[in-house]
Design a protein around this motif. Sequence first.
Motif, PDB file in Angstrom:
ATOM      1  N   ILE A  59     -14.272   6.678   0.841  1.00 45.04           N
ATOM      2  CA  ILE A  59     -14.216   6.077  -0.456  1.00 45.04           C
ATOM      3  C   ILE A  59     -13.458   5.147   0.805  1.00 45.04           C
ATOM      4  N   LEU A  60     -13.593   3.779   0.497  1.00 47.56           N
ATOM      5  CA  LEU A  60     -13.076   2.795   1.460  1.00 47.56           C
ATOM      6  C   LEU A  60     -11.994   2.192   0.915  1.00 47.56           C
ATOM      7  N   ILE A  61     -10.718   1.485   1.586  1.00 45.00           N
ATOM      8  CA  ILE A  61      -9.377   1.366   0.853  1.00 45.00           C
ATOM      9  C   ILE A  61      -8.969   0.264   1.404  1.00 45.00           C
ATOM     10  N   ASP A  62      -8.570  -0.279   0.717  1.00 46.57           N
ATOM     11  CA  ASP A  62      -8.053  -1.824   1.156  1.00 46.57           C
ATOM     12  C   ASP A  62      -6.169  -1.239   0.844  1.00 46.57           C
ATOM     13  N   VAL A  63      -5.220  -1.163   1.927  1.00 43.75           N
ATOM     14  CA  VAL A  63      -3.939  -0.614   2.134  1.00 43.75           C
ATOM     15  C   VAL A  63      -3.464  -2.703   1.475  1.00 43.75           C
ATOM     16  N   ARG A  64      -3.633  -3.797   1.435  1.00 45.02           N
ATOM     17  CA  ARG A  64      -3.092  -4.784   1.538  1.00 45.02           C
ATOM     18  C   ARG A  64      -2.404  -5.080   0.013  1.00 45.02           C
ATOM     19  N   THR A  65      -1.996  -6.190   0.117  1.00 40.09           N
ATOM     20  CA  THR A  65      -1.303  -6.022  -2.015  1.00 40.09           C
ATOM     21  C   THR A  65      -2.372  -6.786  -2.622  1.00 40.09           C
ATOM     22  N   LYS A  66      -2.072  -6.599  -4.316  1.00 40.56           N
ATOM     23  CA  LYS A  66      -2.641  -6.148  -4.940  1.00 40.56           C
ATOM     24  C   LYS A  66      -3.541  -8.147  -5.392  1.00 40.56           C
ATOM     25  N   GLU A  67      -2.291  -9.025  -4.779  1.00 44.30           N
ATOM     26  CA  GLU A  67      -2.339 -10.255  -4.675  1.00 44.30           C
ATOM     27  C   GLU A  67      -4.048 -10.942  -3.458  1.00 44.30           C
ATOM     28  N   GLU A  68      -3.685  -9.470  -2.328  1.00 42.78           N
ATOM     29  CA  GLU A  68      -4.726 -10.021  -0.988  1.00 42.78           C
ATOM     30  C   GLU A  68      -5.725  -9.799  -2.026  1.00 42.78           C
ATOM     31  N   PHE A  69      -5.640  -8.562  -2.131  1.00 45.61           N
ATOM     32  CA  PHE A  69      -7.576  -8.002  -1.952  1.00 45.61           C
ATOM     33  C   PHE A  69      -7.959  -8.724  -3.261  1.00 45.61           C
ATOM     34  N   ARG A  84       2.129   2.424  -2.603  1.00 40.88           N
ATOM     35  CA  ARG A  84       1.582   3.391  -2.941  1.00 40.88           C
ATOM     36  C   ARG A  84       0.819   4.356  -2.203  1.00 40.88           C
ATOM     37  N   ILE A  85       0.285   4.072  -1.423  1.00 39.87           N
ATOM     38  CA  ILE A  85      -0.553   5.272  -0.005  1.00 39.87           C
ATOM     39  C   ILE A  85       0.244   6.699  -0.611  1.00 39.87           C
ATOM     40  N   GLU A  86       1.102   7.096  -1.180  1.00 36.51           N
ATOM     41  CA  GLU A  86       1.508   8.235  -1.938  1.00 36.51           C
ATOM     42  C   GLU A  86       0.863   8.459  -3.375  1.00 36.51           C
ATOM     43  N   THR A  87       0.168   7.965  -3.727  1.00 38.35           N
ATOM     44  CA  THR A  87      -0.275   8.479  -4.927  1.00 38.35           C
ATOM     45  C   THR A  87      -1.450   8.554  -4.811  1.00 38.35           C
ATOM     46  N   ILE A  88      -2.468   8.645  -4.166  1.00 37.77           N
ATOM     47  CA  ILE A  88      -3.451   9.039  -3.908  1.00 37.77           C
ATOM     48  C   ILE A  88      -3.697  10.226  -3.840  1.00 37.77           C
ATOM     49  N   LYS A  89      -4.769  10.412  -5.094  1.00 37.07           N
ATOM     50  CA  LYS A  89      -4.900  11.944  -5.046  1.00 37.07           C
ATOM     51  C   LYS A  89      -6.222  12.025  -5.166  1.00 37.07           C
ATOM     52  N   TYR A  90      -7.534  11.802  -4.429  1.00 29.76           N
ATOM     53  CA  TYR A  90      -8.591  12.010  -3.771  1.00 29.76           C
ATOM     54  C   TYR A  90      -8.964  13.546  -3.174  1.00 29.76           C
ATOM     55  N   TRP A 112       0.263   8.398   7.867  1.00 23.09           N
ATOM     56  CA  TRP A 112       0.495   9.625   6.207  1.00 23.09           C
ATOM     57  C   TRP A 112      -0.606   9.524   6.056  1.00 23.09           C
ATOM     58  N   LEU A 113      -1.262   9.618   6.077  1.00 27.26           N
ATOM     59  CA  LEU A 113      -3.165  10.692   5.275  1.00 27.26           C
ATOM     60  C   LEU A 113      -3.309  11.274   6.123  1.00 27.26           C
ATOM     61  N   LYS A 114      -3.466  11.426   7.366  1.00 30.71           N
ATOM     62  CA  LYS A 114      -3.540  12.044   8.466  1.00 30.71           C
ATOM     63  C   LYS A 114      -2.907  13.737   7.968  1.00 30.71           C
ATOM     64  N   LYS A 115      -1.387  12.735   8.173  1.00 35.14           N
ATOM     65  CA  LYS A 115      -0.366  14.076   8.342  1.00 35.14           C
ATOM     66  C   LYS A 115      -0.615  15.263   6.928  1.00 35.14           C
ATOM     67  N   GLN A 116      -1.217  14.128   5.879  1.00 29.29           N
ATOM     68  CA  GLN A 116      -1.644  15.070   4.844  1.00 29.29           C
ATOM     69  C   GLN A 116      -2.311  15.726   3.992  1.00 29.29           C
ATOM     70  N   GLY A 117      -3.646  15.660   6.089  1.00 34.05           N
ATOM     71  CA  GLY A 117      -4.915  16.352   5.540  1.00 34.05           C
ATOM     72  C   GLY A 117      -6.347  15.696   5.497  1.00 34.05           C
ATOM     73  N   TYR A 118      -6.051  14.338   5.270  1.00 32.37           N
ATOM     74  CA  TYR A 118      -7.421  13.730   4.994  1.00 32.37           C
ATOM     75  C   TYR A 118      -7.762  13.607   5.559  1.00 32.37           C
ATOM     76  N   GLN A 119      -9.027  13.467   5.796  1.00 32.31           N
ATOM     77  CA  GLN A 119     -10.188  12.672   6.426  1.00 32.31           C
ATOM     78  C   GLN A 119     -10.404  10.856   6.941  1.00 32.31           C
TER      79      GLN A 119
END
Length: 136
Positions: A59-69, A84-90, A112-119
């Motif tokens: 999964i490719l994730i862009d963490v910029r604002t919705k306007e930048e995206f 909103r990164i804490e809302t990820i449910k993958y 943050w994602l690594k601390k939650q156990g994500y690759q």
Amino acid sequence: MLYFNHTKHKKDGRLQNYDFFNRLTKKEKESNMGLFDLFRAGGSINEGVERFKNTQGAILIDVRTKEEFAAGNIPHSLNVPLNRIETIKYSKESPLFVYCQSGGRSAQACSWLKKQGYQVENLGGIASYSGPIRRK
């Protein structure tokens, strides 16, 4: 924009603030390499996007604002702003490839994602990306 600054004592004992970003030349600020690309391992964002394309279930994730995206993003990326990164449910089995504008926000998200156990892999900043751009 996230940048470095520190305080230094002048000869007369007063404090002087040094702002790393503002000390860069105009050419350095406008270069294609994002400031935080200097601190990111794993090659360029272009190489990272190729790894994403060749990784099943990634999964490719862009963490910029919705306007930048909306102004321009890498095809097949999903927008999850850093705040909103804490809302990820993958699934934690799905490899995540993360980018932003210069690499600072993606580094924070990856931490943050690594601390939650994500690759997760930090691709850095889209500012140095030379592939196709999708506009929404």
